[in-house]
Design a protein around this motif. Sequence first.
Motif, PDB file in Angstrom:
ATOM      1  N   ASP A   2      17.549  56.399 -22.921  1.00 25.42           N
ATOM      2  CA  ASP A   2      17.175  57.033 -24.162  1.00 25.42           C
ATOM      3  C   ASP A   2      18.236  57.377 -25.817  1.00 25.42           C
ATOM      4  OD1 ASP A   2      14.499  56.637 -24.695  1.00 25.42           O
ATOM      5  OD2 ASP A   2      13.806  59.121 -23.647  1.00 25.42           O
ATOM      6  N   LEU A   3      19.456  58.216 -24.976  1.00 25.38           N
ATOM      7  CA  LEU A   3      20.355  58.361 -25.783  1.00 25.38           C
ATOM      8  C   LEU A   3      21.042  56.583 -26.449  1.00 25.38           C
ATOM      9  CD1 LEU A   3      22.316  59.922 -27.060  1.00 25.38           C
ATOM     10  CD2 LEU A   3      23.539  59.996 -24.818  1.00 25.38           C
ATOM     11  N   TRP A   4      21.218  55.943 -25.727  1.00 18.72           N
ATOM     12  CA  TRP A   4      22.092  54.845 -25.849  1.00 18.72           C
ATOM     13  C   TRP A   4      21.425  54.080 -27.252  1.00 18.72           C
ATOM     14  CZ3 TRP A   4      26.158  53.798 -24.958  1.00 18.72           C
ATOM     15  CH2 TRP A   4      27.081  54.150 -24.220  1.00 18.72           C
ATOM     16  N   VAL A   5      19.321  53.813 -27.236  1.00 14.95           N
ATOM     17  CA  VAL A   5      18.703  53.311 -27.766  1.00 14.95           C
ATOM     18  C   VAL A   5      19.170  54.437 -28.522  1.00 14.95           C
ATOM     19  CG1 VAL A   5      16.065  52.512 -28.307  1.00 14.95           C
ATOM     20  CG2 VAL A   5      17.508  52.419 -25.866  1.00 14.95           C
ATOM     21  N   PHE A   6      18.601  55.554 -28.884  1.00 16.83           N
ATOM     22  CA  PHE A   6      18.270  56.301 -30.147  1.00 16.83           C
ATOM     23  C   PHE A   6      19.881  56.484 -30.732  1.00 16.83           C
ATOM     24  CE2 PHE A   6      19.195  61.109 -32.068  1.00 16.83           C
ATOM     25  CZ  PHE A   6      17.948  60.558 -33.062  1.00 16.83           C
ATOM     26  N   ALA A   7      21.529  56.139 -30.054  1.00 13.39           N
ATOM     27  CA  ALA A   7      22.137  55.857 -30.873  1.00 13.39           C
ATOM     28  C   ALA A   7      22.661  54.981 -31.600  1.00 13.39           C
ATOM     29  CB  ALA A   7      23.237  55.944 -29.975  1.00 13.39           C
ATOM     30  N   ALA A   8      21.679  53.308 -31.096  1.00 15.85           N
ATOM     31  CA  ALA A   8      21.950  52.153 -31.693  1.00 15.85           C
ATOM     32  C   ALA A   8      20.506  52.181 -33.085  1.00 15.85           C
ATOM     33  CB  ALA A   8      21.623  51.536 -31.318  1.00 15.85           C
ATOM     34  N   VAL A   9      19.483  52.901 -32.888  1.00 16.99           N
ATOM     35  CA  VAL A   9      18.800  53.182 -34.373  1.00 16.99           C
ATOM     36  C   VAL A   9      19.333  53.957 -35.488  1.00 16.99           C
ATOM     37  CG1 VAL A   9      16.511  52.145 -32.566  1.00 16.99           C
ATOM     38  CG2 VAL A   9      16.987  54.759 -33.101  1.00 16.99           C
TER      39      VAL A   9
END
Length: 190
Positions: A2-9
């Motif tokens: 989740d952290l990677w996806v949240f950082a991307a958005v």
Amino acid sequence: ADLWVFAAVVAIEEMGGPKVPFTPGRTDKPAAVTPTWTVKEHAENGRLPSPDMGSEEATAAHLRNIFNRMGFNDQEIVVLSGAHALGRCHTFSSGHWGPWTNAPTTMSNEYFRLLFEVDWKEKKTHEGKPWTGPRQFENPTGDLMMLPSDLVLTKDPSFRQYAEVYAKDEEKFWQDFGKAFEKLVNLGFA
């Protein structure tokens, strides 16, 4: 995960791009089963598209092969390629060199505009020496680059129709990019 996806958005929005909805709940995998992220390994194993398959037709077919199996159509392939508005290539990781745009930390449709506005030539030298890296193209000053897989967006008739729209309409690019990126980060999850 989740952290990677949240950082991307968050990064996309902070760099001027669209707000992409974020849905939490992904489960992390143990390090032992998490793949390494080398460009060479992922391109060879078909997890990332290769930038050049030897011809425009083969490169276009390869892009479709990679993205169609994940449920993406030609329009979504093109709009996701617009992420090349951000960042640059580094010789130490991909063998390619340079940014795609003049503002590699700003999300815009500049990538698509440059595809059509610049007379791209195959790179022959780098910093005064013969270019020994993989095939890529550069603008007349050598400051910007495009991969063969970028330029195929202007050659393949189906890809081209969408690239032309995004070159002319940044709002349409953001709208469609937001939808396609949300679909991408939710593959196998939501």
